[in-house]
Design an enzyme around this catalytic site. Structure first.
Site, PDB file in Angstrom:
ATOM      1  N   LYS A  87     -10.010   6.698  -3.771  1.00 57.62           N
ATOM      2  CA  LYS A  87      -9.081   7.271  -3.428  1.00 57.62           C
ATOM      3  C   LYS A  87      -7.625   7.209  -3.983  1.00 57.62           C
ATOM      4  CE  LYS A  87      -7.387   8.457   1.477  1.00 57.62           C
ATOM      5  NZ  LYS A  87      -7.878   8.953   2.556  1.00 57.62           N
ATOM      6  N   GLU A 103      -7.204  15.573  -0.392  1.00 58.94           N
ATOM      7  CA  GLU A 103      -7.056  15.524   0.836  1.00 58.94           C
ATOM      8  C   GLU A 103      -5.808  15.987   1.391  1.00 58.94           C
ATOM      9  OE1 GLU A 103      -8.845  11.945   2.196  1.00 58.94           O
ATOM     10  OE2 GLU A 103      -7.534  11.830   4.114  1.00 58.94           O
ATOM     11  N   ASP A 106      -5.309  11.844  -2.073  1.00 55.47           N
ATOM     12  CA  ASP A 106      -4.601  12.206  -0.766  1.00 55.47           C
ATOM     13  C   ASP A 106      -3.271  12.211  -0.833  1.00 55.47           C
ATOM     14  OD1 ASP A 106      -4.046  12.442   1.818  1.00 55.47           O
ATOM     15  OD2 ASP A 106      -5.125  10.552   2.566  1.00 55.47           O
ATOM     16  N   LYS A 154     -11.826  10.883  11.824  1.00 57.79           N
ATOM     17  CA  LYS A 154     -11.162   9.816  12.258  1.00 57.79           C
ATOM     18  C   LYS A 154     -11.302   9.781  13.673  1.00 57.79           C
ATOM     19  CE  LYS A 154      -7.950   9.542   8.751  1.00 57.79           C
ATOM     20  NZ  LYS A 154      -6.307   9.402   8.153  1.00 57.79           N
ATOM     21  N   HIS A 158       0.907  -1.086   0.061  1.00 57.71           N
ATOM     22  CA  HIS A 158       0.062   0.053   0.094  1.00 57.71           C
ATOM     23  C   HIS A 158       0.854   1.430  -0.053  1.00 57.71           C
ATOM     24  CE1 HIS A 158      -4.271   1.583   0.308  1.00 57.71           C
ATOM     25  NE2 HIS A 158      -3.861   2.188   1.493  1.00 57.71           N
ATOM     26  N   GLU A 199     -14.458   5.809   4.014  1.00 56.26           N
ATOM     27  CA  GLU A 199     -13.247   4.970   3.558  1.00 56.26           C
ATOM     28  C   GLU A 199     -13.148   3.837   4.501  1.00 56.26           C
ATOM     29  OE1 GLU A 199      -9.846   7.485   3.067  1.00 56.26           O
ATOM     30  OE2 GLU A 199      -9.826   7.675   5.171  1.00 56.26           O
ATOM     31  N   LYS A 245      -3.794   7.483  -3.576  1.00 58.97           N
ATOM     32  CA  LYS A 245      -2.659   8.044  -3.070  1.00 58.97           C
ATOM     33  C   LYS A 245      -1.547   8.623  -3.785  1.00 58.97           C
ATOM     34  CE  LYS A 245      -3.835   7.157   1.306  1.00 58.97           C
ATOM     35  NZ  LYS A 245      -3.816   7.980   2.457  1.00 58.97           N
ATOM     36  N   ASP A 247      -6.975  16.368   7.069  1.00 58.31           N
ATOM     37  CA  ASP A 247      -7.089  15.221   7.596  1.00 58.31           C
ATOM     38  C   ASP A 247      -6.077  15.132   8.653  1.00 58.31           C
ATOM     39  OD1 ASP A 247      -6.828  12.481   8.218  1.00 58.31           O
ATOM     40  OD2 ASP A 247      -6.079  11.557   6.500  1.00 58.31           O
TER      41      ASP A 247
HETATM   42  C1  MUC Z   1      -5.254   8.810   5.315  1.00 59.94           C
HETATM   43  O1  MUC Z   1      -4.221   9.680   5.303  1.00 59.94           O
HETATM   44  O2  MUC Z   1      -6.263   9.052   5.119  1.00 59.94           O
HETATM   45  C2  MUC Z   1      -7.066   6.120   4.737  1.00 59.94           C
HETATM   46  C3  MUC Z   1      -7.140   5.310   3.628  1.00 59.94           C
HETATM   47  C4  MUC Z   1      -5.837   4.936   3.230  1.00 59.94           C
HETATM   48  O3  MUC Z   1      -5.611   4.209   2.207  1.00 59.94           O
HETATM   49  O4  MUC Z   1      -4.936   5.340   4.101  1.00 59.94           O
HETATM   50  C5  MUC Z   1      -5.534   6.182   5.186  1.00 59.94           C
HETATM   51  C6  MUC Z   1      -4.938   7.119   5.606  1.00 59.94           C
HETATM   52 MG    MG Z   2      -5.740  11.311   4.655  1.00 59.88          MG
END
Ligand code: MUC
Ligand code: MG
Length: 390
Positions: free
Chosen positions: A172, A229, A203, A278, A27, A332, A174, A254
């Site tokens: 989402k 994000e 994000d 969160k 991941h 999520e 990354k 976040d």
């Molecule tokens: C985050 O930063 O939001 C949430 C989903 C994911 O893949 O990582 C997290 C952390």
């Molecule tokens: Mg995040």
């Protein structure tokens, strides 16, 4: 006539363990690549024999935030557990006040313990945690999936599979590890592949400086990304506000949101369009619900965030979010799906693009003890029953 005095249920013992769960694939986040998720499981044993479950989880050791699995466990074992033992199990506010007075920061450790108190209370009363928070207004919540294999083609294949299986239609992405131009090209390839069949958000996990963020946001809104994000360092509030003001694309806070005080400041300054709420980062379900109230009062969008918790932590967040009138950006809460194995006896149900609230008192989940034992850190491996010849 003898009057029977109701006996108080006490917190008898708080137990913790770290469980290391391998992920189904790497991941890839801007600050780390996860191949394993380490969660802290909490069991609180009460004087009437009931037990409450909690979970404290962060991401990538200390690369995401200031708590690690080891520090979460140490904070609970060394400071929180001794303070709670012997206290009234049914008065969660009193227990929370005790903890908050004695423990600064450490929101994830506080959340793990508070979750176990809510679970225990719900089980004793025969009601769900959602009911303790006033009742669920929905039992299914839209759930996004994070595309973070590090490879555009693999991410597109994953998105196609999730759409086909009707598991997710919000993705989402990354980003923030590559340079901005390459990231935009990567996101563009995925947007073009899924078209209007899914909503795409990104994000950045704080990876951009403000100059990169300007190029980034301009590029992202051009290719139809719905929301970005935490594009920049969580401490840079004024700059986050200027990005929120400067572009049409929605900006979500976040890492910048560590509970209600941060939430109030961001809401007052109009520093973001939406909050990733969160429970862990907020310091528990109660503080998480306060963050939600602030967002609601300020007219900000709400997104049900995750720290990639396994079943217990995910169920806890699910109970709270099920009580919220409007989750503008969905959730999520897919954490358990990222792991090779399931540690709940009955997994949470993911169907029709939603995650469904489990039935039953408390959190409505039970641990599979064999699985927990198997992945527990420091366990003594079973002796192999194979004969060896010398
Ligand atoms: C985050 O930063 O939001 C949430 C989903 C994911 O893949 O990582 C997290 C952390
Ligand atoms: Mg995040």
């Amino acid at each position: 006539m003898l009057l029977s005095v109701p006996r108080m249920t006490k917190i008898e013992r708080v137990e913790t363990e770290i469980v290391d769960l391998p992920t189904i694939r790497g991941h890839v986040l801007s600050m780390t690549t996860m191949v394993v998720q380490s969660i802290v499981l909490v069991r609180i044993r009460f004087s009437d024999g009931s037990v409450g479950l909690g979970e404290g989880t962060s991401i990538g050791g200390l690369s995401y935030g200031s708590e690690s699995p080891e520090s979460i466990r140490a904070a609970i074992d060394t400071y929180i557990a001794p303070m709670l033992e012997g206290e009234d199990a049914d008065n969660i506010n009193a227990a929370r006040n005790l903890i908050e007075r004695a423990v600064r920061g450490n929101p994830i450790a506080r959340c793990a313990v508070e979750t176990a108190l809510w679970d225990g209370l719900g089980r004793r009363l025969g009601v769900s945690v959602a009911q303790l928070f006033g009742g669920a207004v929905r039992t299914g919540l839209d759930v996004a999936w994070t595309l973070a294999s590090g490879n555009s083609e693999q991410d597109i294949a994953e998105a196609e599979e999730m759409l086909e299986r009707r598991r997710h239609r919000q993705f989402k992405l990354k980003i923030g590890k590559r340079n901005v131009r390459d990231d935009i090209a990567h996101v563009g390839r995925i947007c073009a592949a899924v078209g209007d069949r899914a909503r795409i958000t990104v994000d950045v996990n704080q990876a951009w400086d403000v100059f990169e963020a300007r190029w980034g946001l301009a590029g992202l809104q051009e290719i139809g990304v719905a929301m970005v994000e935490q594009p920049i360092d969580a401490r840079m509030r004024d700059q986050l506000r200027s990005l929120t003001d400067g572009y049409e694309i929605a900006v979500m806070a976040d890492e910048a949101l560590q509970g209600p005080v941060d939430a109030l400041q961001h809401a007052r300054d109009r520093g973001a369009d939406a909050f990733a709420v969160k429970i862990a980062q907020s310091g528990g379900l109660k503080r998480g619900s306060e963050v939600i109230s602030i967002a609601q009062a300020a007219g900000l969008g709400i997104y049900g965030g995750t720290m990639l918790e396994a079943g217990v932590g995910t169920a806890a967040a699910l109970h709270l979010f099920s009580t919220v009138e409007k989750m503008h950006w969905g959730t999520e809460l897919f954490g358990p799906l990222l792991f090779k194995d399931e540690i709940l006896r009955t997994p949470l149900r993911y169907e029709d693009f939603q995650v469904h609230l489990p039935d039953g008192p408390g959190l409505g989940v039970e641990l599979d003890d064999d699985k927990v034992n198997h992945y527990r850190r420091g366990r003594i491996p079973a002796v192999k029953a194979t004969a060896t010849t010398v």
